[in-house]
Scaffold this active site. Structure first.
Site, mmCIF file in Angstrom:
data_model
loop_
_atom_site.group_PDB
_atom_site.id
_atom_site.type_symbol
_atom_site.label_atom_id
_atom_site.label_comp_id
_atom_site.label_asym_id
_atom_site.label_seq_id
_atom_site.Cartn_x
_atom_site.Cartn_y
_atom_site.Cartn_z
ATOM 1 N N PRO A 1 -37.815 76.224 53.146
ATOM 2 C CG PRO A 1 -38.573 76.472 55.338
ATOM 3 C CD PRO A 1 -37.860 77.196 54.253
ATOM 4 C CG ASP B 1 -40.713 79.867 52.500
ATOM 5 O OD1 ASP B 1 -40.433 79.238 53.540
ATOM 6 O OD2 ASP B 1 -39.995 80.786 52.044
ATOM 7 C CG HIS B 2 -43.526 74.920 57.171
ATOM 8 N ND1 HIS B 2 -44.441 75.631 57.900
ATOM 9 C CD2 HIS B 2 -43.747 73.616 57.484
ATOM 10 C CE1 HIS B 2 -45.181 74.813 58.626
ATOM 11 N NE2 HIS B 2 -44.788 73.573 58.393
ATOM 12 N NE ARG B 3 -37.890 80.874 54.394
ATOM 13 C CZ ARG B 3 -37.094 81.552 53.571
ATOM 14 N NH1 ARG B 3 -35.938 82.015 54.016
ATOM 15 N NH2 ARG B 3 -37.452 81.774 52.322
#
Length: 489
Positions: free
Chosen positions: A287, A459-461
């Site tokens: 994401p 990467d929003h994770r």
């Protein structure tokens, strides 16, 4: 004579196919063990393929420019008695395994430090290609054409060759040249007397390679030959005159139509194919979030100018790279990887800094191993070497694997900002925009200053918005005032 068939080996990069760029041998040539017989192009590098045996080339099963799957037969040898030659049912697989082992050694060799001070900024002519040798041993240093074993006229005819070697591919035997006092030059031979970057340049400039006489070694067509032909093109000259005279849009459209085909189809392969697959996987797996920061980099530009005046290697890109390394030390989540198989987040204690480089083969992102341990001059020199090698198709598998975070310099193309896509397996990528001289608030007044926009995709994770913002402001603070680095380390 015994016959050995040789299949395209696994080059140790996790790839399933390669393109045959050029054959260094022909049917009937006598070759020695480890003698380079072909250059093949994977999605990552161009490598030289050595002969697994000593013998005579009886058939070539793939044309230059064709894409071949790993394990597919590409050449057949006639073995002369066994000196230096493999034999037995496992010979072919042993050769393929040898190629795999050597390729793995290349892929895992650490510390290949290559790049360019203006990574994508220096528009210099790429040097001639120097393929990486993989396979069975040291390269044969002689650059001479392999000697052709004398054969009778009857033996060199297609029917005689097929009778002597029933296992040979009939089409390859039929393509064997008839004996002649002078070498037979086919259209394919003419096409292969250049390098892939030069072929790409010729296609972009609308130059027909078959109409050129190469000025390079052994008549190879060079980059300068293509550029010279493009400059002498009547269509290009007329188009330039129209533009200089303020040609109207219809005139410009007619000039373009006259120098370009209405439709061009290019096979999707090599770097472009690998890049597409990686970008799609990244975009639909991680994401993405992108944050922007516009800053005054006047002091950085002045610092670079002072260092260059003193003879010290420096560039804005290398200062950004150093600022990134310092920012990562303060915000380690930006230098991590999501390991879905192990259900773990892997945080790296080192920085293998990827530098996006636009090459004739497509976008490549070689990386500097342990970039965090380099000073500014070392970063500048290493980035310069890395980009030059990438443009010349000399990037090694080791330099193209194992990146942990990347920089892309879109500013060299006049772009202010963008939303870069992550390299697979990395948590962040920083894009540098163009440095522009513009009015800016300075000490309570308005003055002309050097301004740049930074774009950070992550990467929003792995990275929260706060962590991304802190990292971006750290990098921005250093570029705004390089002296602030003393308060951060």
């Amino acid at each position: 004579m015994a016959v050995k068939e040789f299949a395209l080996p696994d080059l140790g990069e996790g790839l399933t196919e390669s393109e045959i760029v050029e054959w260094h041998v022909a049917v009937g040539d006598l070759v020695t063990l480890n003698q380079p017989i072909a250059e093949v192009e994977t999605a990552k590098a161009i490598v030289s393929l050595p002969s697994p045996v000593a013998g005579i080339i009886s058939a070539l099963h793939a044309e230059p420019g064709s894409t071949v799957q790993v394990g597919t037969r590409i050449v057949t040898f006639e073995l002369d008695g066994g000196a230096g030659a493999e034999s037995g049912p496992d010979a072919s697989s042993a050769s393929a395994d040898a190629g795999t082992d050597a390729g793995d050694a290349n892929a895992n060799a650490g510390g290949a430090k290559d790049s360019d001070g203006g990574a994508t900024t220096v528009a210099e002519a790429a040097p001639e290609r120097n393929a990486v040798l993989v396979g069975y041993g040291p390269a044969v240093e002689s650059g001479k054409r392999p000697t052709r074993k004398p054969r009778s006229a009857a033996a060199t005819t297609p029917s005689a060759a097929l009778a002597a070697n029933p296992a040979a591919d009939a089409e390859a035997v039929a393509a064997a040249p008839e004996p002649a006092s002078e070498p037979v030059v086919t259209p394919t031979d003419a096409r292969t007397k250049t390098t892939p970057p030069v072929r790409k340049l010729a296609a972009d400039r609308g130059v027909d390679l078959t109409q050129l006489s190469g000025t390079g070694p052994e008549g190879i067509i060079t980059r300068d030959d293509v550029l010279s032909a493009a400059e002498q093109s009547p269509a290009d000259t007329q188009s330039g005159e129209d533009t200089a005279a303020g040609a109207s849009a219809p005139q410009a459209a007619r000039a373009f139509a006259g120098t370009h085909p209405r439709e061009t189809r290019t096979p999707i392969k090599s770097v472009r194919k690998a890049t597409a697959a990686a970008m799609v996987a990244s975009a639909f797996t991680a994401p993405h979030v992108t944050e922007f920061l516009t800053i005054d980099v006047t002091r950085t530009v002045e610092l670079v100018a002072k260092l260059k005046a003193k003879g010290t290697a420096a560039s804005v890109l290398s200062v950004v790279a150093k600022a990134l390394c310092i920012g990562v030390a303060r915000n380690p989540s930006l230098n991590s990887r999501w390991d879905a198989e192990a259900n773990e987040i892997v945080e790296f204690g080192y920085i293998n800094l990827g530098i996006a480089v636009a090459t004739p083969r497509g976008l490549m992102v070689p990386n500097l191993k342990d970039a965090d341990a380099m000073n500014l001059a070392e970063l500048t020199e290493s980035i310069g070497d890395l980009a030059r090698n990438a443009r010349a198709s000399k990037a090694t598998p080791a330099s193209l694997n194992g990146g942990t975070i990347s920089i892309t310099n879109v500013g060299v193309f006049g772009i202010d900002a963008g939303t870069p896509i992550l390299n697979p397996g990395e948590a962040a990528i920083l894009a540098m925009g163009a440095v522009r001289r513009m009015p800016w608030e300075h000490h309570g007044d308005v003055a002309l200053r050097d301004v740049m926009t930074l774009s950070l995709s992550f990467d929003h994770r792995l990275v929260d918005g706060e962590q991304g913002a802190r990292f971006l402001t750290d990098v921005g603070s250093i570029l705004n005032d390089p002296g602030t680095v003393l308060t951060m380390v």
